[in-house]
Every structure is written in structure tokens, then in C-alpha cells.
Write a protein that holds these residues in place. Structure first.
Motif, PDB file in Angstrom:
ATOM      1  N   TYR A   1       1.135   4.163  -2.964  1.00  0.00           N
ATOM      2  CA  TYR A   1       0.905   5.580  -2.665  1.00  0.00           C
ATOM      3  C   TYR A   1       2.124   6.411  -3.074  1.00  0.00           C
ATOM      4  CZ  TYR A   1      -3.631   5.775  -0.312  1.00  0.00           C
ATOM      5  OH  TYR A   1      -4.991   5.781  -0.045  1.00  0.00           O
TER       6      TYR A   1
ATOM      7  N   TYR B   1      -4.423  12.612  -7.686  1.00  0.00           N
ATOM      8  CA  TYR B   1      -3.937  12.496  -6.308  1.00  0.00           C
ATOM      9  C   TYR B   1      -2.469  12.902  -6.275  1.00  0.00           C
ATOM     10  CZ  TYR B   1      -3.018  10.655  -1.667  1.00  0.00           C
ATOM     11  OH  TYR B   1      -2.666  10.532  -0.343  1.00  0.00           O
TER      12      TYR B   1
ATOM     13  N   LYS C   1       2.129   9.499  -5.716  1.00  0.00           N
ATOM     14  CA  LYS C   1       2.584  10.819  -5.263  1.00  0.00           C
ATOM     15  C   LYS C   1       3.714  11.356  -6.133  1.00  0.00           C
ATOM     16  CE  LYS C   1       1.353  10.191  -0.373  1.00  0.00           C
ATOM     17  NZ  LYS C   1       1.886   9.967   1.006  1.00  0.00           N
TER      18      LYS C   1
ATOM     19  N   THR D   1       0.832  -1.207   0.000  1.00  0.00           N
ATOM     20  CA  THR D   1       0.000   0.000   0.000  1.00  0.00           C
ATOM     21  C   THR D   1       0.867   1.258   0.000  1.00  0.00           C
ATOM     22  OG1 THR D   1      -1.759  -1.186   1.179  1.00  0.00           O
ATOM     23  CG2 THR D   1      -1.836   1.223   1.209  1.00  0.00           C
ATOM     24  N   LYS D   2       1.869   1.303   0.878  1.00  0.00           N
ATOM     25  CA  LYS D   2       2.763   2.467   0.934  1.00  0.00           C
ATOM     26  C   LYS D   2       3.515   2.641  -0.379  1.00  0.00           C
ATOM     27  CE  LYS D   2       3.618   2.721   5.934  1.00  0.00           C
ATOM     28  NZ  LYS D   2       4.649   2.585   6.992  1.00  0.00           N
TER      29      LYS D   2
ATOM     30  N   CYS E   1      -6.557   7.562  -2.155  1.00  0.00           N
ATOM     31  CA  CYS E   1      -5.922   7.864  -3.443  1.00  0.00           C
ATOM     32  C   CYS E   1      -6.871   7.654  -4.615  1.00  0.00           C
ATOM     33  CB  CYS E   1      -4.638   7.071  -3.628  1.00  0.00           C
ATOM     34  SG  CYS E   1      -4.843   5.298  -3.839  1.00  0.00           S
TER      35      CYS E   1
END
Length: 659
Positions: free
Chosen positions: A463, A561, A467, A459-460, A499
Motif C-alpha cells: 500500500y 489509487y 501511495k 500488505t502495508k 487498492c
């Protein structure tokens, strides 16, 4: 880059062997695999070893400049071993030992199997360590995840769980064993999933699948250590495929030199445009395991058959075309199974290059042409690799979890990946199929279908990718489960809601029913299997459902996002939708694609210091026209093509752009 064959000198007399090797040399065969099923000839009685017959064959191959890959013969232990040590045989989920006389029925964890595996691999590797002809080793054959349920494996499973959880209390909590009074009060109560009931605890079943995969990895490491110690100059691999008990590919090959795959594309003519038949997907997945080129250790050579009725024969062009398809997607060596049809044993009708008549025919002549072409271009393509800007994420976790609790009729994990891969093929764009935990910084687009099981690291990572400006594509059944296979108690798509800029308010498992979706381009597409009813929070709606009580509800969204974008597909579409969507996403990311590529024309690019090479393959039985973006020269036949030219059924070529 080499073309080889699988060969079984233990099946033939010396005159056959000599004439076969002579013909292999004339044909241009550069490599053979030997001995992966020959334990009974290598050790005909306990402690009695006979390598002379294999030495004689290897010497003949060496005299003809043909290199050797040896298989450790542990897939088929001899009958004397099972008679004397019956606990070396696997136990199935009904508690029954397998019958002997077949292959692959040994228990990886049996002390007696380990003992004799150690002995035969030690003897073989020491014997051939200094051979000038042997260049590498294949561990065992087509290893599956170890689902044996014998006493030794039961103990191993308990130890695996103890190492993971530490205490019964922790395991009971993580598995949710309070349901149906399933809490354990002693470790001795923990057993493999005997009986095979579909009603067993899903968390427990997922852990057994993970243990089974790790058990296979441990067995590979056991053999690898012996080979590395005795043959440090030889490469080591193993051959894999897509069995029901799929191993964890990434763990299995982590310490091996490269991936090897057994490649059997369909010989049936596919006319359904929605079919997901292309084995380019499997090849891309194999390349993605270690993110490097791979080998084909068994390649289609004719109709398949034995324990099932025979398939259609290979059409003209298939043998050469499918081999070049594999090379186009990263195979550096393609080894055909097999040189000649067996006249004995269970695989008599799993056809090789030469039929039972022992007269080389159409298929063999096409193979000879393949050898000639590959040998001609091999030096120019040396060290060529594939570089892509699109990645598709694969995870064995999802594969296991989907099989434990099928989400809806006819919804399969791998097919969710193939739908996107097929759309990219139609657009002439390559994709890497990589482990879901890999670094993503080199990609512009990441497709992450059905992240049903999630974890914090992945998940990180996703993201961070978005980003930094990446485009992420998510689909339905994302964020459903924690790593322990228990349900997330928050609105879907769980941790990805921020997100994606949406929440899923409800879902409808369609199964085989079909509905329609209206897209932002005013086109209508068919959908099936699953419908997430999406409520945007910050996302823009780009498609809505056109039927049923949720008509007008969002089906597909896109959300800006940070510096990136996240698409969310709430349903499973017909093939055209993925083609149209990916066309737009590729355009937005400045990735070049083909707008007039005919169905079943497959393109791939390999590059090295000599430049970029366009592989083209007509994966159909019809004449196709290719409209190129510039003029190309074939490095196979030195023909210069205009920007439009024809490809025969299953035709293939390797092109370099004309300056």
C-alpha cells in the motif's frame, strides 16, 4: 570475475592430478572447489584424520595460481559413522530410516551428527585457516529443507511450535484443529506429518514446512560459527538449487557472504514460444536473495544422466552462452561441474568438460574459449552490478502453501512469476526477484503474483509503495489465506480490494481448459488455469472474458489509487498478453524497452565506474538478428557493430555503447 571447475582429487592418482592442474592453468581456470564429498578420506576412522592427500593437491593448485574453495563434507558422512551411530540417519515420513550408500541422508538434528560435524569442520578449518590458496568455504552441499521425522526432529518441531504459540490452546485455535477432532491435549501428541497424507491439516503442514526450513538455517549457522571463528578472512557460502523441499533462501543466506547456485539449463532445443525454459529467471532470483551478485558453484558442462536416462548433449555455444547468461544476470564466478567425467560412482554419466576418453574435445575447447574471454574482460567489469526499476516478489510461504493445497491442475507458484519475467525478457528489460518483505522504494513497478498467503507487514508495504506513486500488479489467488494458512472470510482479493478497486464475486478453476479474453486493444488472447470473475468498484476494466457463462465479465482491471496504479489479472494468459500489457506499463512508467527484439534474444546490463555494459545472448539454436538502439563495441573481440548484427545459435557478447 572468474571461471572455475569442480574437481575430485580423491578420485584420481597423482599423475592425473598433476596433468589436470597443468591443463587447467593453461586453459585459464582460476578456481576449483574441492572436498565436499570426501569425509571418508579426511576421517577414514573415528578420530583418525588424514589431510595429506588434500594438502598435496592444494599445494599443486597453489603452485599454478589456482585458488581453492573447500566444501565441508557433511553431506556424505562415512559409513563408520552410520554403523556406530545409526540415529544420525534421516527418518522419512513413513517412519523408515534411509538406507546408507547414498548422499544427503544425514539428520541435521542428530546429536551424533552434530558431534562429528563439529569435529570435522573444526579440524578442517583450523588446518586450512592460514592457507594462502584456500579463499573460502561451501557449507555442506545442496541443502534442502529438513524434512526428517526422527525422534530428535520431532522434539525440535515441538519446541519450534512451543516457541511460536506458547500454549496448546493457542496452537489449536490458530490451526483450526477442532476440524475432524484434531485438537491436541498434550505436546507429546504433536509429531511430524508421518504417513505423508494429503488430508492433514494445511495450517499444521505449513508450520512443519516453516520449521523444516528453519531447521536447515540453524544447521547452516552451526557450521558458520565454526568457520567464522577459525577462518575469519575466508568467505562462507553454500550452494543451493530448486529441490522439492525448497529451503527458505532468504533466511538460509542471511548471514552468509553471498549466494551460490547450481545451474543446469536445459540442453533440449525449445521451439514452443510459450515455454518458460530460460534459466535467467533462476539467476535473477538468486541475485535477489541478498540483492547482490552471486556465484554459480556448479554449471552445466555436458549431457546429464545417472539415475535417469541421459539428456541431449550441449549444442555448440551452450557452454559459453549459458555461462555468460549467468554472468549477465549477476554471477561473478562460474564454476563448472565437472572437470572430467567420473569413471566411478553414481555420477559417471553426469558429464564434465572432458569425456571418459580423457581427450579434450569440442565442449572443452568451448570452455577454454570461455575462460579466455572472461579473463580478458574481468578487470574492466570488476565491481559491476545490476540496477533495475522492476521487481517481482517471491515468497517461500507461497511455494509451500501451493504444494500443500494445489489450487488447480498444472498451476504452479513459480510459473506465475516466470510468466511476467519472460515477458520482461522479451522486452529487453531487467527485473529483480526479491523477497516479498523487502523495501520497494527504489522500484517503479512491482509485480506480486499470487499473494495466496498474506501478512500485515507485506500488505502495508505494498500500500505504501502504491501511495508513493508506484505501479503494482496483482493476480488471481491473492488475499486467500491468513499467515496461519486459514481462509480469509471476506471477498477476494481480501485486504487488497481497496487498492485494486475490485471484488471477486466468483471464480472458476479452469485447470487445463482454455478460454479467450478480449482486451481493450480489441485483441483476443487465450487464457487457462483460473478465472476470477471481477466486479469493479473504482477500477477500470481493460479486458473481459469472451466465453462461457461469464462472457463479458471483467478479467483484467486497472485502478488509480492515491498517487499510484494497481493492475489486477484474474486469469492466467498465453505469453503474448503479458508482453503487450508490460509494454504499456513500461511505457507509462518511462522505462526504456525494445519493441523489435526477436524471441530468445536476452539482454542484461551491468554497470560500474567504467560505464554500462550490455550483455546479449541468443538463447536458441537459430541464427538471430539484433537491432540495437545505437552502435556498440564488443569488449571481447573489439569489433564495432552497426545497429543491426547477427548472433549465432547460443551466441553471446558483451557490448559497450560507442560514444
Amino acid at each position: 570475475m572468474k571461471i572455475g571447475v569442480d574437481y575430485y582429487p580423491e578420485h584420481w592418482d597423482i599423475n592425473n592430478i598433476k596433468s589436470d592442474i597443468n591443463l587447467m592453468r593453461k586453459t585459464g581456470v582460476k578456481l576449483v572447489r574441492l572436498a565436499e564429498f570426501a569425509w571418508c578420506r579426511l576421517e577414514p576412522a573415528e578420530g583418525v584424520y588424514d589431510f595429506k592427500w588434500l594438502d598435496d593437491a592444494i599445494e599443486l593448485f597453489g603452485e599454478n595460481d589456482i585458488q581453492i574453495v573447500l566444501g565441508t563434507p557433511t553431506c556424505t558422512p562415512p559409513l563408520w559413522l552410520y554403523e556406530k551411530y545409526p540415529y544420525a540417519i534421516q527418518v522419512d515420513k513413513n517412519g523408515n530410516r534411509s538406507f546408507t550408500g547414498i548422499r544427503g541422508h544425514r539428520c541435521f538434528n542428530s546429536p551424533s551428527m552434530r558431534k562429528f560435524t563439529n569435529l570435522i569442520v573444526e579440524k578442517m578449518t583450523k588446518h586450512y585457516a592460514n592457507s594462502k590458496v584456500v579463499i573460502g568455504w561451501q557449507i555442506d552441499n545442496e541443502l534442502e529443507a529438513n524434512n526428517c521425522c526422527c525422534e530428535h526432529c520431532s522434539n525440535k518441531f515441538r519446541e519450534w511450535l512451543k516457541n511460536k504459540y506458547g500454549t496448546l490452546e493457542t496452537m489449536n485455535k490458530e490451526h483450526g484443529n477442532v476440524v475432524w477432532s484434531g485438537e491436541y491435549t498434550s505436546w507429546e501428541q504433536v509429531k511430524p506429518p508421518l504417513g505423508g497424507s494429503p488430508h492433514l491439516n494445511p495450517s499444521y503442514l505449513l508450520d512443519f514446512d516453516r520449521y523444516a526450513a528453519d531447521s536447515t538455517v540453524e544447521y547452516v549457522k552451526f557450521q558458520l560459527e565454526i568457520i567464522r571463528r577459525n577462518c575469519p578472512k575466508h568467505f562462507v557460502t553454500t550452494n543451493t538449487w530448486f529441490p522439492y523441499y525448497i529451503p527458505n533462501f532468504h533466511k538460509t543466506f542471511k548471514e552468509l557472504d553471498f549466494v551460490s547456485y547450481d545451474n543446469y539449463p536445459t540442453t533440449k532445443v525449445i521451439d514452443n514460444k510459450d515455454s518458460l525454459h530460460s534459466h535467467a529467471f533462476h539467476c535473477d532470483l538468486m541475485r535477489g536473495i541478498k540483492r547482490q551478485n552471486f556465484w554459480i558453484m556448479e554449471q552445466l558442462s555436458g549431457p546429464l544422466g545417472c539415475w535417469m536416462p541421459m539428456t541431449r548433449t550441449t549444442k555448440p555455444g551452450m557452454i559459453k552462452g549459458y555461462s555468460f547468461q549467468a554472468i549477465a544476470h549477476g554471477a561473478d564466478t562460474v564454476v563448472h561441474f565437472r572437470w572430467r567425467n567420473a569413471t566411478i560412482g553414481a555420477e559417471m554419466f553426469w558429464h564434465g568438460l572432458i569425456d571418459h576418453s580423457n581427450v579434450p574435445g569440442r565442449r572443452f575447447n568451448e570452455f577454454a574459449e570461455l575462460c579466455n574471454d572472461v579473463n580478458k574482460i574481468s578487470a574492466e567489469l570488476r565491481d559491476s552490478v545490476i540496477k533495475n526499476e522492476v521487481a517481482i516478489l517471491y515468497s517461500s510461504e507461497q511455494e509451500y502453501a501451493f504444494k500443500i493445497q494445489p489450487q488447480v491442475q498444472n498451476m504452479y507458484y513459480l510459473e506465475q512469476l516466470q510468466l511476467f519475467h519472460q515477458s520482461l525478457l522479451r522486452l529487453g528489460v531487467g527485473a529483480d526477484i526479491i523477497d516479498w518483505s523487502e523495501d520497494l522504494s527504489s522500484y517503479k513497478i512491482v509485480i506480486a503474483p499470487t499473494l495466496y498467503i498474506t501478512n500485515e507487514t507485506v500488505t502495508k508495504n505494498l500500500y505504501s509503495f502504491v501511495k508513493a506513486g508506484g505501479t503494482l500488479i496483482l493476480t488471481n489467488r491473492t488475499g486467500v489465506k491468513y499467515p496461519n494458512n486459514t481462509c480469509v472470510m471476506k471477498p477476494l482479493p481480501g485486504d487488497f480490494a481497496e487498492c485494486a478497486g475490485i471484488v471477486v464475486t466468483e471464480y472458476d478453476p479452469l485447470g487445463e481448459d482454455k478460454l479467450t479474453v478480449k482486451s481493450y486493444n480489441n485483441k483476443t488472447y487465450e487464457c487457462t488455469q483460473w478465472c476470477d470473475l471481477i466486479e469493479p468498484t473504482t477500477a477500470k476494466v481493460i479486458a473481459t472474458y469472451n466465453d462461457d457463462f461469464f462472457k463479458g465479465t471483467a478479467a483484467v482491471t486497472v485502478n488509480n489509487y492515491k498517487s499510484g496504479k494497481v493492475y489486477y489479472l484474474g486469469t492466467v494468459f498465453s505469453r503474448d498478453y503479458y508482453y503487450d500489457l508490460m509494454s504499456q506499463i513500461l511505457k507509462d512508467n518511462n522505462i526504456k524497452y525494445y519493441t523489435e527484439l526477436e524471441d530468445d534474444i536476452e539482454l542484461s546490463v551491468r554497470e560500474n565506474d567504467n560505464g554500462k555494459y550490455l550483455f546479449i545472448f541468443n538463447n536458441s539454436n537459430k541464427l538471430k538478428t539484433f537491432k540495437a538502439k545505437s552502435k556498440y563495441r564488443s569488449i571481447i573481440n573489439d569489433t564495432v557493430y552497426g545497429q543491426t548484427f547477427e548472433l549465432k545459435p547460443y551466441g553471446t557478447d558483451v557490448l559497450k555503447e560507442c560514444k
